[in-house]
Design a protein around this motif. Structure first.
Motif, short mmCIF file in Angstrom:
data_model
loop_
_atom_site.label_atom_id
_atom_site.label_comp_id
_atom_site.label_asym_id
_atom_site.label_seq_id
_atom_site.Cartn_x
_atom_site.Cartn_y
_atom_site.Cartn_z
N ASP A 38 -2.21 6.82 -2.43
CA ASP A 38 -3.66 5.85 -2.41
C ASP A 38 -4.15 5.06 -3.21
OD1 ASP A 38 -6.12 5.07 -0.13
OD2 ASP A 38 -7.11 6.39 -1.33
N SER A 39 -2.61 4.07 -3.37
CA SER A 39 -2.82 3.08 -4.31
C SER A 39 -2.15 2.14 -4.02
CB SER A 39 -2.13 3.40 -5.55
OG SER A 39 -2.30 4.96 -5.87
N TRP A 77 0.67 -1.26 0.38
CA TRP A 77 0.39 0.15 0.40
C TRP A 77 0.75 1.36 -0.13
CZ3 TRP A 77 -2.36 2.15 5.01
CH2 TRP A 77 -3.45 3.17 4.26
N SER A 89 -2.93 0.21 -8.38
CA SER A 89 -4.43 0.57 -9.15
C SER A 89 -4.83 1.29 -8.00
CB SER A 89 -4.94 -0.94 -8.51
OG SER A 89 -4.34 -2.09 -9.01
N PRO A 90 -5.55 2.21 -7.81
CA PRO A 90 -5.76 3.54 -7.27
C PRO A 90 -7.18 2.72 -6.77
CG PRO A 90 -6.19 4.21 -9.28
CD PRO A 90 -5.32 2.40 -9.37
N ILE A 91 -6.97 3.18 -5.06
CA ILE A 91 -7.63 2.46 -4.63
C ILE A 91 -9.38 3.40 -4.16
CG2 ILE A 91 -8.32 1.99 -1.39
CD1 ILE A 91 -5.49 1.41 -1.70
N THR A 92 -9.03 5.05 -4.57
CA THR A 92 -10.35 5.29 -4.76
C THR A 92 -10.38 5.85 -5.85
OG1 THR A 92 -9.17 7.26 -3.55
CG2 THR A 92 -10.28 6.02 -2.63
N GLY A 93 -10.96 6.53 -7.06
CA GLY A 93 -10.70 6.99 -7.69
C GLY A 93 -11.46 6.48 -8.69
N CYS A 94 -11.32 6.67 -10.15
CA CYS A 94 -12.14 5.75 -11.43
C CYS A 94 -10.48 5.91 -12.34
CB CYS A 94 -13.25 6.54 -12.10
SG CYS A 94 -14.72 6.91 -11.20
N ASP A 95 -10.05 5.78 -12.15
CA ASP A 95 -9.05 5.52 -12.91
C ASP A 95 -8.40 3.71 -12.42
OD1 ASP A 95 -8.02 8.13 -13.18
OD2 ASP A 95 -6.49 7.86 -11.86
N LYS A 117 0.74 4.83 0.88
CA LYS A 117 -0.15 5.52 0.86
C LYS A 117 -0.01 6.96 0.45
CE LYS A 117 1.71 3.54 5.68
NZ LYS A 117 2.34 3.59 7.31
#
Length: 504
Positions: free
Chosen positions: A373-374, A368, A401-407, A370
């Motif tokens: 956030d990926s 992770w 891989s992004p944890i949040t968002g739409c990427d 930090k």
């Protein structure tokens, strides 16, 4: 790309043009085959993927143990040098240097076994071991080092009580010293001229009789001589690879052991003791006497080492692949904001199979990041590689891989070309980025726009970056010990920080 019934020889994994017919020492020994190809060649499958409904498998072929090989054709390679052979030609010296580099890579991978004793701190322990390896005065652990520390007292014990037997032989002895005669001796005496034994003994007063003499040429002593001879040769080879560590305790230990073995080998030879052949069946003494048993087991380990070296030499590109994967994991683990959140179970092998010492699931490790956030996954030899990775022929990769968002997740291709001669790093990066740009145009949905080439430095660590269109490739040359390891790991860490900390 290979069709269903074709094989495409590749001197580089990113190669765009048609393949080569004969592999040489500047080539990676790779082939790409279709699903229906039925050739019979020594190979190890690195990855199998599907592109537009067609199955493609990337194969790695072994280096020839001798200079040349067939199926596939391989010519002009250095031949592995046998233990105890002193190099005379430039080719032999070059082969020994390549063997030294192979042993260093093997040592770095083997340090994972000790690190696995503490599953929670595997990567921290491995990092500490690699940092020690960056200091050339700290030579690598090896079987001969262990034997040098363990076998000294055993050899001292055997020197005091070498096994011997009394052998009965027929000899001409003085008449007044005859103690035993067998039938053949009595027949000989009866055929001599004379009326009594004194006349038959002749002017020298000697007759044929049975004599018992001590004889040291027993099977257990032949094994002992063979062991100390081989141990001294292996120790000399280890010291030749670690001349720069002449002040270390390990070097002094092996040096003293080598001298002791050489002296003992000469003494055993002077006693008329021969040498045992490999694979000899042990007798009662070799199985039941503790000291002789330890000598036999140590001898068998050194003999087995010679056979294992043949396999490791042939498949050292596979060992390099595992070394590069571990280096990537350590580079990510060393980032300030990286936290390990999962790692694959690692099954350690007691013996290398096609150059591989461990098996793991996929991904090998998950971190992770930090600040981004990926999540970053380290993937090696994927079972179902993405189309872009199949096209790029990258059997190692990073998935971010992004944890949040739409990427969407993005991937970083990792190529680990291993050749007997040093790669031109600038040229490798330029060729790899051209291939990556072509893959990006063909499979843009996979977001494969970054790559890294990890290759042996041959004592010349270096890093080079190439860019084309939306893609970039960094080439890093490093070795497995000394300053070339330190500088190479630092360059790899710079790449990881730059690529994982940036955008697409």
């Amino acid at each position: 790309m290979a069709g269903r019934n074709e094989v495409n020889r590749l001197s580089r994994p990113w190669q765009l043009t048609s393949g080569t017919e004969v592999f040489g020492p500047t080539d990676c020994l790779l082939s790409e085959i279709g699903a229906d190809w039925r050739g019979r060649e020594a190979s190890s499958a690195l990855m199998t993927g599907v592109v537009r409904g067609e199955t493609r498998t990337l194969l790695l072929h072994p280096y020839p143990v001798r200079a040349d090989g067939s199926a596939p054709p391989r010519q002009g390679f250095p031949a592995r040098q046998r233990t105890g052979h002193e190099p005379t030609s430039d080719a032999e010296k070059s082969a020994l240097e390549q063997q030294r580099r192979m042993n260093e890579v093997l040592a770095r991978v083997q340090e994972l076994e000790e690190a696995l004793d503490d599953p929670i701190n595997v990567w921290a322990r491995l990092r500490a071991a690699w940092r020690r390896a960056e200091q050339e005065e700290d030579p690598r652990m090896a079987e001969i080092v262990r034997q040098a520390s363990e076998m000294g007292t055993i050899l001292a014990d055997l020197e005091k009580r070498l096994r011997r037997v009394l052998r009965r032989t027929r000899e001409r002895v003085p008449l007044d010293r005859v103690q035993e005669m067998d039938r053949a001796s009595m027949l000989w005496l009866s055929r001599q001229p004379g009326r009594n034994n004194r006349e038959r003994a002749g002017p020298e007063q000697r007759v044929q009789a049975i004599v018992r003499r001590e004889n040291f040429d027993t099977l257990e002593n032949r094994v002992l001589r063979s062991y100390v001879q081989l141990a001294s040769e292996v120790a000399r080879e280890w010291m030749r690879e670690h001349r720069q560590a002449g002040d270390s305790k390990r070097y002094a230990l092996v040096l003293a052991f080598s001298k002791r073995c050489r002296v003992l080998a000469r003494e055993l030879k002077d006693l008329g003791i021969g040498r045992a052949s490999a694979g000899v069946s042990p007798n009662y003494v070799l199985m039941q006497d503790r000291s002789y048993r330890e000598v036999r087991l140590a001898w068998e380990r050194l003999l087995k080492r010679e056979r294992i070296l043949d396999d490791l030499w042939a498949w050292q590109a596979e060992t390099w692949s595992d070394f590069a994967t571990l280096a990537l994991v350590l580079a990510i683990e060393g980032m300030e904001d990286a936290e390990l959140i999962a790692q694959s179970p690692i099954a350690w092998r007691t013996e290398a199979v096609t150059g591989r010492l461990f098996e793991q699931d996929r991904p090998l490790a998950v971190f992770w990041l930090k600040s981004m956030d990926s999540v970053v996954e380290v993937l090696a030899r994927p079972e179902r590689p993405a189309v872009a990775l199949t096209l790029a022929r990258a059997h190692i990769s990073l998935k971010v891989s992004p944890i949040t968002g739409c990427d969407l997740p993005r991937r970083i291709a990792v190529w680990v070309p291993h050749t007997m001669e040093r790669l031109n790093l600038d040229q490798a990066a330029q060729e790899a980025v051209k291939s990556l740009a072509q893959v990006d145009r063909a499979a843009s949905s996979d977001l494969l726009r970054q790559g890294v080439v990890i290759t042996p430095a041959h004592e010349r660590p270096q890093a080079y970056r190439a860019e084309l269109e939306r893609t970039s490739v960094t080439a890093v040359a490093l070795d497995a010990s000394g300053p070339a390891l330190a500088r190479g790991v630092e360059a790899l860490a710079d790449f990881v920080r730059g690529s994982l900390g940036g955008g697409h």
